[in-house]
Design a protein around this motif. Structure first.
Motif, PDB file in Angstrom:
ATOM      1  N   ILE A 116       0.814  -1.222   0.000  1.00 23.63           N
ATOM      2  CA  ILE A 116       0.000   0.000   0.000  1.00 23.63           C
ATOM      3  C   ILE A 116       0.843   1.266   0.000  1.00 23.63           C
ATOM      4  CG2 ILE A 116      -1.892  -1.152   1.219  1.00 23.63           C
ATOM      5  CD1 ILE A 116      -0.965   0.433   3.737  1.00 23.63           C
ATOM      6  N   GLY A 117       2.178   1.141   0.047  1.00 21.90           N
ATOM      7  CA  GLY A 117       3.005   2.332   0.162  1.00 21.90           C
ATOM      8  C   GLY A 117       2.966   2.884   1.574  1.00 21.90           C
ATOM      9  N   ARG A 118       3.317   4.165   1.697  1.00 19.47           N
ATOM     10  CA  ARG A 118       3.289   4.833   3.004  1.00 19.47           C
ATOM     11  C   ARG A 118       2.429   6.087   2.866  1.00 19.47           C
ATOM     12  NH1 ARG A 118       4.583   3.714   8.000  1.00 19.47           N
ATOM     13  NH2 ARG A 118       6.081   5.371   8.380  1.00 19.47           N
ATOM     14  N   PRO A 119       1.134   5.988   3.185  1.00 18.10           N
ATOM     15  CA  PRO A 119       0.247   7.146   2.977  1.00 18.10           C
ATOM     16  C   PRO A 119       0.625   8.358   3.822  1.00 18.10           C
ATOM     17  CG  PRO A 119      -0.869   5.391   4.188  1.00 18.10           C
ATOM     18  CD  PRO A 119       0.410   4.811   3.687  1.00 18.10           C
ATOM     19  N   GLN A 120       1.429   8.168   4.877  1.00 12.84           N
ATOM     20  CA  GLN A 120       1.832   9.302   5.706  1.00 12.84           C
ATOM     21  C   GLN A 120       2.824  10.228   5.010  1.00 12.84           C
ATOM     22  OE1 GLN A 120       2.163   6.116   6.520  1.00 12.84           O
ATOM     23  NE2 GLN A 120       1.063   5.707   8.423  1.00 12.84           N
ATOM     24  N   LEU A 121       3.475   9.756   3.957  1.00 12.72           N
ATOM     25  CA  LEU A 121       4.584  10.501   3.372  1.00 12.72           C
ATOM     26  C   LEU A 121       4.142  11.565   2.381  1.00 12.72           C
ATOM     27  CD1 LEU A 121       7.137   7.593   2.831  1.00 12.72           C
ATOM     28  CD2 LEU A 121       6.844   9.096   4.803  1.00 12.72           C
ATOM     29  N   GLY A 122       2.857  11.804   2.262  1.00 17.91           N
ATOM     30  CA  GLY A 122       2.401  12.849   1.356  1.00 17.91           C
ATOM     31  C   GLY A 122       2.885  14.229   1.761  1.00 17.91           C
ATOM     32  N   ALA A 123       3.233  14.404   3.039  1.00 14.53           N
ATOM     33  CA  ALA A 123       3.702  15.711   3.511  1.00 14.53           C
ATOM     34  C   ALA A 123       5.188  15.924   3.268  1.00 14.53           C
ATOM     35  CB  ALA A 123       3.407  15.857   5.008  1.00 14.53           C
ATOM     36  N   VAL A 124       5.901  14.889   2.812  1.00 10.82           N
ATOM     37  CA  VAL A 124       7.353  15.014   2.593  1.00 10.82           C
ATOM     38  C   VAL A 124       7.586  15.633   1.219  1.00 10.82           C
ATOM     39  CG1 VAL A 124       9.530  13.762   2.416  1.00 10.82           C
ATOM     40  CG2 VAL A 124       7.807  13.052   4.098  1.00 10.82           C
ATOM     41  N   ARG A 125       8.275  16.762   1.202  1.00  8.87           N
ATOM     42  CA  ARG A 125       8.546  17.450  -0.062  1.00  8.87           C
ATOM     43  C   ARG A 125       9.730  16.806  -0.771  1.00  8.87           C
ATOM     44  NH1 ARG A 125       7.418  22.303   3.084  1.00  8.87           N
ATOM     45  NH2 ARG A 125       9.659  22.693   3.307  1.00  8.87           N
ATOM     46  N   PRO A 126       9.702  16.736  -2.116  1.00  8.78           N
ATOM     47  CA  PRO A 126      10.796  16.096  -2.865  1.00  8.78           C
ATOM     48  C   PRO A 126      12.040  16.978  -2.917  1.00  8.78           C
ATOM     49  CG  PRO A 126       9.165  16.971  -4.369  1.00  8.78           C
ATOM     50  CD  PRO A 126       8.596  17.158  -2.988  1.00  8.78           C
ATOM     51  N   TYR A 127      13.115  16.365  -3.314  1.00  6.51           N
ATOM     52  CA  TYR A 127      14.417  17.033  -3.417  1.00  6.51           C
ATOM     53  C   TYR A 127      14.337  18.194  -4.401  1.00  6.51           C
ATOM     54  CZ  TYR A 127      19.437  17.522  -4.394  1.00  6.51           C
ATOM     55  OH  TYR A 127      20.718  18.001  -4.555  1.00  6.51           O
ATOM     56  N   ALA A 128      14.822  19.369  -3.954  1.00  3.26           N
ATOM     57  CA  ALA A 128      14.763  20.574  -4.781  1.00  3.26           C
ATOM     58  C   ALA A 128      16.148  21.114  -5.097  1.00  3.26           C
ATOM     59  CB  ALA A 128      13.939  21.654  -4.085  1.00  3.26           C
ATOM     60  N   GLY A 129      17.178  20.277  -4.963  1.00  4.28           N
ATOM     61  CA  GLY A 129      18.531  20.717  -5.287  1.00  4.28           C
ATOM     62  C   GLY A 129      19.365  20.961  -4.047  1.00  4.28           C
ATOM     63  N   PRO A 130      20.658  21.182  -4.238  1.00  2.00           N
ATOM     64  CA  PRO A 130      21.572  21.375  -3.109  1.00  2.00           C
ATOM     65  C   PRO A 130      21.347  22.722  -2.434  1.00  2.00           C
ATOM     66  CG  PRO A 130      22.698  21.814  -5.165  1.00  2.00           C
ATOM     67  CD  PRO A 130      21.332  21.316  -5.533  1.00  2.00           C
TER      68      PRO A 130
END
Length: 734
Positions: free
Chosen positions: A405-419
């Motif tokens: 089912i994945g991890r439904p809690q991780l919707g709040a984690v923003r993806p990598y936007a660079g260094p």
């Protein structure tokens, strides 16, 4: 960080003591070292000395009272009694832990108070001549009457508490039918405090009588104590009248059955555990609230009702097994289990409900493939790696029972936007896990490597450190607790040696406003004397739209929190807010242990490192723990920290970016469809299975149709007879 207690890895070698690196760039002064010495050695000794001093004063005062009463010696008796009362005040104000210690030694406040008053009476009787004993006899009788009232109040208080201890504890549910009312004052429910307060006038009056030889003062003090005690007893007795009691046990159970029939829950979260494990349930509240059905939270421990985070989902606590079994006849079809506990086996006995184990985080530790989970109907995991983990563990979990089912809690984690931008600080999150129950040195890096890692990070002037230890750190191994305290002091010392611009006062004011708004939405205002029944009364069904308001207020609070902190200042994050995923969004790099923190952080795509304190070689370490496959492995001496920071700041030198993406897919599953949708689909599918099972069960339990009886034949016709007048002689049928 969120692994289940009892986690372990593979058989490891004994822990090795490794030298700590000396990093002079941190510039620790002798003053700081002296403060650290004070915090580690002097302060615990000082606390012990204070405890011994309080015990010594109480013992000396009691001995002096005995001497002053038997001599008799009025000044000594007065001074000793006053010293004893002062020590009691210190005990209840600053040394609450000693109160329970005295109680365990059968020297509780009642015994001490009785002894104090008894010695005063003995002193009074010995002060005068023999014929004056009759003068003080009424005082003795009044004192005995006061203690009789004290014990009567305690007995009635116990009866009141029992009437207010309901078989079902709720939250977010309207309960007007239960006739709940505010709790009695705390003074009437706590025998130690009550005796000390109610008996103070009597003790003061006896002291005045001993000093002046005037019985009127003792009589006045006793009269006041008796009046207060009678008033308290009357207030408690009124609560036992039929019209003032809350609903009885059977009435509450009937109300609960009716509420279940009206609410018609479909899916629930079942949790049993201690106060420190509440985070295991709280991480599933938001995914559960976003489901289309009618969710419910089922708890077993009364104390956990207030430990569940802010939510609009109805919460019911069912401490007794007999009450829990009433769920069998409800519409509840699926229960989700974020952890295993001894009481889980009780709810698994309900045949009309399907059970799914969702865990509270996945890692490579053996706790993530516990043999106990084969008791559930299904095991829900994040991605293919967990499925493989169960297959390799051979603990009895069938592959067809594993659902990704994945991890439904991780919707709040923003993806990598660079260094980090040139000139900006590199934010490093150090989030070690706890030591576990088995003493395995590979469980946590805090003991063997924590200080070295923190020193190496603080030695880089371009690093801002966020230190977020596991809430259970030090609960088993005192070395972990000591190392955690030393790390916190390292962070504080580094902040004292840094300087830079700070946000203006408006940022702090904004944070204060956001905190007040969030607290208003998420916390209920209780009196300090409120009991469970009063909290039920003060926490009815929430107003429509509160969940959305809480989400908006939380986002605004997090923004205000980080804006109120200087960009250059290191932080020790130990409170519930900000949560772990908010720290993920601030960090450019994670350093952790083999834990579910690593798996969750992969959703961001950012670099991460794992400390190897297991004693295994790096290649064996990577093979043993698949979550380390895309990590930089750090040794306990932290020699690899500078190169790691360089790779974070220069992505072209990051050789693990592709490996992280592949590992995230393996650990967390695909990004499409979103994890919340897969979670909802799994709930619907298991609900359908539960419905089919109920239908088959109902069909089997239907009473069989009655067997056919003997065939009924029509009655025989009477014989025909011939009558006269028929020329053919044919019989005429009558």
């Amino acid at each position: 960080m969120c692994d289940e207690p009892g986690a372990t890895a593979v058989p490891l070698s004994p822990p090795r003591r490794l030298p700590r690196r000396r990093l002079p760039r941190l510039g620790l002064s002798r003053l700081w070292l002296s403060r650290l010495w004070l915090s580690r050695l002097w302060l615990p000794r000082r606390r012990t000395a204070v405890k011994l001093l309080v015990v010594g004063v109480l013992a000396a005062a009691s001995a002096a009272q005995v001497v002053g009463a038997l001599l008799p010696h009025v000044p000594l008796l007065l001074a000793a009694t006053a010293g004893s009362l002062a020590a009691e005040g210190v005990l209840y104000r600053w040394q609450r832990g000693m109160v329970s210690l005295f109680a365990k030694s059968h020297a509780d406040v009642t015994v001490r108070h009785v002894l104090r008053d008894l010695l005063l009476v003995v002193g009074l009787l010995r002060l005068g001549e023999q014929h004056r004993e009759t003068v003080y006899a009424p005082l003795v009788a009044g004192l005995l009457a006061f203690y009789g009232l004290h014990w009567a109040i305690q007995a009635v208080s116990v009866l009141v508490r029992r009437t207010r201890t309901l078989p079902v504890v709720t939250r977010n549910i309207d309960v007007p039918a239960l006739r709940l009312s505010p709790a009695p004052p705390a003074l009437l429910r706590r025998p130690g405090h009550r005796l000390a307060v109610f008996g103070l006038p009597a003790t003061a009056g006896l002291l005045a009588t001993a000093a002046t030889d005037a019985p009127v003062y003792g009589a006045a003090g006793l009269a006041l104590s008796l009046a207060v005690a009678l008033a308290g007893l009357g207030a408690l007795v009124l609560r036992l009248l039929p019209g003032r009691r809350p609903a009885g046990e059977q009435e509450v159970l009937e109300w609960f059955d009716a509420w279940l029939a009206e609410y018609r829950p479909t899916v629930g979260l079942y949790f049993s555990g201690g106060a420190s494990s509440a985070y295991q349930a709280n991480m599933w509240l938001e995914p559960l609230a976003r489901l289309d059905g009618r969710p419910l939270i089922v708890l077993r421990e009364r104390l956990m009702v207030q430990r569940i985070a802010a939510t609009d989902i109805p919460v019911v606590c069912l401490p007794k097994v007999s009450t829990l079994m009433r769920l069998e006849h409800s519409t509840l079809r699926v229960l989700l289990h974020p952890s295993n506990s001894g009481k889980t086996s009780q709810v698994l006995r309900i045949p009309t409900i399907k059970h799914a184990f969702v865990n509270h985080g996945e890692s490579d530790k053996l706790s993530s493939c516990n043999p106990y989970v084969k008791a559930y109907d299904e095991v829900w995991v994040a991605g293919p790696a967990a499925r493989e983990r169960y297959a390799l563990a051979e603990v009895g979990v069938q592959d067809q029972d594993v659902v990704e089912i994945g991890r439904p809690q991780l919707g709040a984690v923003r993806p990598y936007a660079g260094p980090p931008a040139p000139g900006a600080y590199t934010t490093v999150l150090y989030a070690p896990t706890w030591e576990g129950w088995d003493g395995n040195p590979g469980n946590t890096s805090v003991i063997e490597a924590g200080e070295n890692l923190v020193r190496a990070l603080l030695a880089d002037p371009g690093v801002r450190l966020l230190y977020k230890p596991h809430p259970l750190t030090g609960s088993v191994d005192p070395r972990a607790r000591a190392a955690d305290l030393r790390i916190r002091e390292l962070v504080r010392a580094a902040n004292r040696e840094r300087s830079g611009p700070r946000p203006d006062a408006s940022a702090a004011a904004e944070l204060g406003r956001r905190t007040a708004e969030l607290d208003r939405l998420t916390t209920a205002a209780f009196r300090s004397a409120a009991d469970q029944a009063e909290r039920m009364l003060r926490q009815p069904a929430p107003e429509p739209g509160r969940a959305g308001a809480v989400a908006r207020a939380t986002a605004a609070w997090e923004e205000a929190y980080w804006a109120s902190r200087p960009a250059w200042e290191h932080q020790v994050v130990t409170d519930v807010r900000p949560p772990l995923y908010a720290c993920f969004n601030q960090a450019d790099l994670l350093i952790s242990d083999v834990s579910s923190v690593v798996s969750d952080f992969l959703a961001s795509g950012k670099p991460y490192a794992v400390a190897n304190t297991s004693g295994l070689a790096e290649d064996v370490f990577r093979t043993s723990f698949p979550t380390v496959a895309a990590a930089t492995v750090l040794t306990p001496d932290a020699t690899g920290v500078p190169a790691l920071l360089d790779a974070v700041r220069h992505p072209e030198r990051d050789e693990l970016a592709g490996a992280r993406a592949a590992l995230a897919l393996r650990l967390l599953g695909p990004a499409e469809p979103p994890s919340q949708e897969r979670f909802a689909a799994a709930v619907r599918a298991l609900c359908a299975k539960a419905g089919e099972h109920r239908a088959r069960r109902a069909e089997r339990l239907m009473p069989p149709s009655p067997l056919p009886g003997p065939r009924q034949h029509p009655p025989a016709s009477p014989p025909a007879t011939a009558t006269a007048g028929d020329p053919a002689g044919r019989p005429r049928v009558r």
